[in-house]
Write a protein that holds these residues in place. Structure first.
Motif, mmCIF file in Angstrom:
data_model
loop_
_atom_site.group_PDB
_atom_site.id
_atom_site.type_symbol
_atom_site.label_atom_id
_atom_site.label_comp_id
_atom_site.label_asym_id
_atom_site.label_seq_id
_atom_site.Cartn_x
_atom_site.Cartn_y
_atom_site.Cartn_z
ATOM 1 N N THR A 1 0.841 -1.211 0.000
ATOM 2 C CA THR A 1 0.000 0.000 0.000
ATOM 3 C C THR A 1 0.870 1.252 0.000
ATOM 4 O OG1 THR A 1 -0.285 -0.044 2.411
ATOM 5 C CG2 THR A 1 -1.988 -1.112 1.084
ATOM 6 N N THR A 2 2.025 1.185 0.626
ATOM 7 C CA THR A 2 2.925 2.335 0.627
ATOM 8 C C THR A 2 3.537 2.547 -0.756
ATOM 9 O OG1 THR A 2 4.636 0.868 1.522
ATOM 10 C CG2 THR A 2 3.463 2.266 3.090
ATOM 11 N N LEU A 3 3.740 1.479 -1.509
ATOM 12 C CA LEU A 3 4.208 1.592 -2.892
ATOM 13 C C LEU A 3 3.143 2.270 -3.750
ATOM 14 C CD1 LEU A 3 6.159 0.760 -5.283
ATOM 15 C CD2 LEU A 3 4.746 -1.273 -5.458
ATOM 16 N N LEU A 4 1.887 1.906 -3.540
ATOM 17 C CA LEU A 4 0.801 2.483 -4.323
ATOM 18 C C LEU A 4 0.622 3.975 -4.037
ATOM 19 C CD1 LEU A 4 -1.759 -0.432 -3.924
ATOM 20 C CD2 LEU A 4 -0.274 0.031 -5.889
ATOM 21 N N LEU A 5 1.034 4.418 -2.879
ATOM 22 C CA LEU A 5 0.953 5.838 -2.523
ATOM 23 C C LEU A 5 2.079 6.669 -3.140
ATOM 24 C CD1 LEU A 5 0.017 5.507 1.246
ATOM 25 C CD2 LEU A 5 -1.448 6.402 -0.584
ATOM 26 N N ASP A 6 3.116 5.985 -3.593
ATOM 27 C CA ASP A 6 4.278 6.650 -4.176
ATOM 28 C C ASP A 6 4.145 6.579 -5.698
ATOM 29 O OD1 ASP A 6 6.820 7.180 -5.313
ATOM 30 O OD2 ASP A 6 7.847 6.451 -3.518
ATOM 31 N N HIS A 7 3.650 7.659 -6.301
ATOM 32 C CA HIS A 7 3.347 7.674 -7.730
ATOM 33 C C HIS A 7 4.523 7.199 -8.579
ATOM 34 C CE1 HIS A 7 3.159 9.612 -11.722
ATOM 35 N NE2 HIS A 7 1.911 9.201 -11.670
ATOM 36 N N LYS A 8 5.701 7.692 -8.311
ATOM 37 C CA LYS A 8 6.886 7.351 -9.112
ATOM 38 C C LYS A 8 7.241 5.873 -8.971
ATOM 39 C CE LYS A 8 11.002 8.547 -11.164
ATOM 40 N NZ LYS A 8 11.175 7.389 -12.026
ATOM 41 N N ALA A 9 7.241 5.368 -7.746
ATOM 42 C CA ALA A 9 7.585 3.957 -7.528
ATOM 43 C C ALA A 9 6.539 3.037 -8.154
ATOM 44 C CB ALA A 9 7.730 3.674 -6.037
ATOM 45 N N PHE A 10 5.255 3.412 -8.052
ATOM 46 C CA PHE A 10 4.191 2.621 -8.667
ATOM 47 C C PHE A 10 4.358 2.621 -10.188
ATOM 48 C CE2 PHE A 10 -0.629 2.376 -9.554
ATOM 49 C CZ PHE A 10 -0.590 1.002 -9.693
ATOM 50 N N GLN A 11 4.612 3.786 -10.766
ATOM 51 C CA GLN A 11 4.819 3.882 -12.216
ATOM 52 C C GLN A 11 6.023 3.057 -12.647
ATOM 53 O OE1 GLN A 11 2.940 5.895 -14.678
ATOM 54 N NE2 GLN A 11 3.985 4.296 -15.818
ATOM 55 N N ASP A 12 7.111 3.144 -11.897
ATOM 56 C CA ASP A 12 8.307 2.372 -12.228
ATOM 57 C C ASP A 12 8.030 0.871 -12.171
ATOM 58 O OD1 ASP A 12 9.815 4.651 -12.677
ATOM 59 O OD2 ASP A 12 10.786 4.598 -10.695
ATOM 60 N N THR A 13 7.243 0.442 -11.201
ATOM 61 C CA THR A 13 6.887 -0.979 -11.075
ATOM 62 C C THR A 13 6.126 -1.442 -12.309
ATOM 63 O OG1 THR A 13 6.768 -0.760 -8.662
ATOM 64 C CG2 THR A 13 5.703 -2.689 -9.648
ATOM 65 N N VAL A 14 5.130 -0.687 -12.693
ATOM 66 C CA VAL A 14 4.345 -1.027 -13.882
ATOM 67 C C VAL A 14 5.236 -0.988 -15.126
ATOM 68 C CG1 VAL A 14 2.433 -0.303 -15.375
ATOM 69 C CG2 VAL A 14 2.145 -0.307 -12.883
ATOM 70 N N ASP A 15 6.066 0.036 -15.241
ATOM 71 C CA ASP A 15 6.947 0.173 -16.411
ATOM 72 C C ASP A 15 7.890 -1.020 -16.573
ATOM 73 O OD1 ASP A 15 5.791 2.584 -17.064
ATOM 74 O OD2 ASP A 15 7.457 3.805 -16.291
ATOM 75 N N ILE A 16 8.406 -1.526 -15.472
ATOM 76 C CA ILE A 16 9.308 -2.684 -15.542
ATOM 77 C C ILE A 16 8.578 -3.891 -16.128
ATOM 78 C CG2 ILE A 16 10.521 -4.394 -14.127
ATOM 79 C CD1 ILE A 16 11.476 -1.981 -12.388
ATOM 80 N N PHE A 17 7.360 -4.123 -15.673
ATOM 81 C CA PHE A 17 6.578 -5.230 -16.231
ATOM 82 C C PHE A 17 6.241 -4.976 -17.700
ATOM 83 C CE2 PHE A 17 5.699 -6.254 -11.772
ATOM 84 C CZ PHE A 17 5.824 -7.639 -11.789
ATOM 85 N N VAL A 18 5.830 -3.770 -18.011
ATOM 86 C CA VAL A 18 5.459 -3.428 -19.390
ATOM 87 C C VAL A 18 6.668 -3.600 -20.315
ATOM 88 C CG1 VAL A 18 4.749 -1.541 -20.918
ATOM 89 C CG2 VAL A 18 3.542 -1.931 -18.756
ATOM 90 N N ASP A 19 7.822 -3.121 -19.900
ATOM 91 C CA ASP A 19 9.032 -3.262 -20.712
ATOM 92 C C ASP A 19 9.333 -4.736 -20.997
ATOM 93 O OD1 ASP A 19 9.319 -0.517 -20.687
ATOM 94 O OD2 ASP A 19 10.937 -0.516 -19.198
ATOM 95 N N ARG A 20 9.095 -5.578 -20.007
ATOM 96 C CA ARG A 20 9.385 -7.001 -20.165
ATOM 97 C C ARG A 20 8.408 -7.692 -21.112
ATOM 98 N NH1 ARG A 20 10.073 -11.694 -15.572
ATOM 99 N NH2 ARG A 20 10.637 -13.300 -17.048
ATOM 100 N N TYR A 21 7.128 -7.332 -21.048
ATOM 101 C CA TYR A 21 6.100 -8.087 -21.766
ATOM 102 C C TYR A 21 5.517 -7.398 -22.998
ATOM 103 C CZ TYR A 21 6.337 -11.046 -17.675
ATOM 104 O OH TYR A 21 6.786 -11.877 -16.683
ATOM 105 N N ARG A 22 5.892 -6.171 -23.258
ATOM 106 C CA ARG A 22 5.298 -5.371 -24.336
ATOM 107 C C ARG A 22 5.299 -6.069 -25.691
ATOM 108 N NH1 ARG A 22 7.938 -0.567 -23.865
ATOM 109 N NH2 ARG A 22 6.138 0.407 -22.886
ATOM 110 N N ASN A 23 6.350 -6.684 -26.095
ATOM 111 C CA ASN A 23 6.479 -7.248 -27.440
ATOM 112 C C ASN A 23 6.299 -8.767 -27.481
ATOM 113 O OD1 ASN A 23 7.042 -4.708 -28.660
ATOM 114 N ND2 ASN A 23 9.077 -4.805 -27.751
ATOM 115 N N MET A 24 5.496 -9.293 -26.604
ATOM 116 C CA MET A 24 5.298 -10.742 -26.541
ATOM 117 C C MET A 24 3.933 -11.185 -27.060
ATOM 118 S SD MET A 24 7.067 -11.801 -22.994
ATOM 119 C CE MET A 24 8.741 -12.338 -23.003
ATOM 120 N N ASP A 25 3.203 -10.299 -27.706
ATOM 121 C CA ASP A 25 1.886 -10.643 -28.255
ATOM 122 C C ASP A 25 0.959 -11.254 -27.204
ATOM 123 O OD1 ASP A 25 2.496 -9.698 -30.834
ATOM 124 O OD2 ASP A 25 3.537 -11.576 -31.287
ATOM 125 N N ILE A 26 0.959 -10.684 -26.024
ATOM 126 C CA ILE A 26 0.072 -11.145 -24.955
ATOM 127 C C ILE A 26 -1.292 -10.511 -25.166
ATOM 128 C CG2 ILE A 26 -0.339 -11.032 -22.458
ATOM 129 C CD1 ILE A 26 2.778 -11.075 -22.180
#
Length: 101
Positions: A38-63
């Motif tokens: 919940t503290t991660l979700l309150l930190d806009h930058k850390a939450f965005q970075d978390t999502v970005d890491i997953f997106v970077d990993r899976y973006r080009n996998m035709d999911i």
């Protein structure tokens, strides 16, 4: 392990994400170190970075579908699905959501 395997070793985002997660000792019982995001979700930058890491990993996998399991999956899954152009399906124990299982 994940960081090294995925080219993230030394990525400054990981340290910030780790710092944003509150550790609650002995919850829900003695000996467990609960990772409270919940503290991660309150930190806009850390939450965005978390999502970005997953997106970077899976973006080009035709999911086409991202399945989010229970609470944490419900929080991260929709953002990741949206960013990679996939559908999102929440998964819970049987009979915990309306509709067909």
């Amino acid at each position: 392990m994940f960081a090294a395997e995925n080219g993230l070793k030394g990525d400054p985002r990981l340290e910030a994400i780790s710092q944003a997660i509150r550790v609650v000792p002995h919850f829900p019982k003695k000996g467990i170190m609960f990772q409270d995001i919940t503290t991660l979700l309150l930190d806009h930058k850390a939450f965005q970075d978390t999502v970005d890491i997953f997106v970077d990993r899976y973006r080009n996998m035709d999911i086409s579908v991202v399945a989010g399991i229970e609470a944490r999956g419900f929080m991260f899954g929709p953002s990741i699905a949206l960013a990679i152009g996939a559908k999102f399906v929440p998964l819970r124990k049987p009979k915990k959501l309306p509709g067909k299982a």
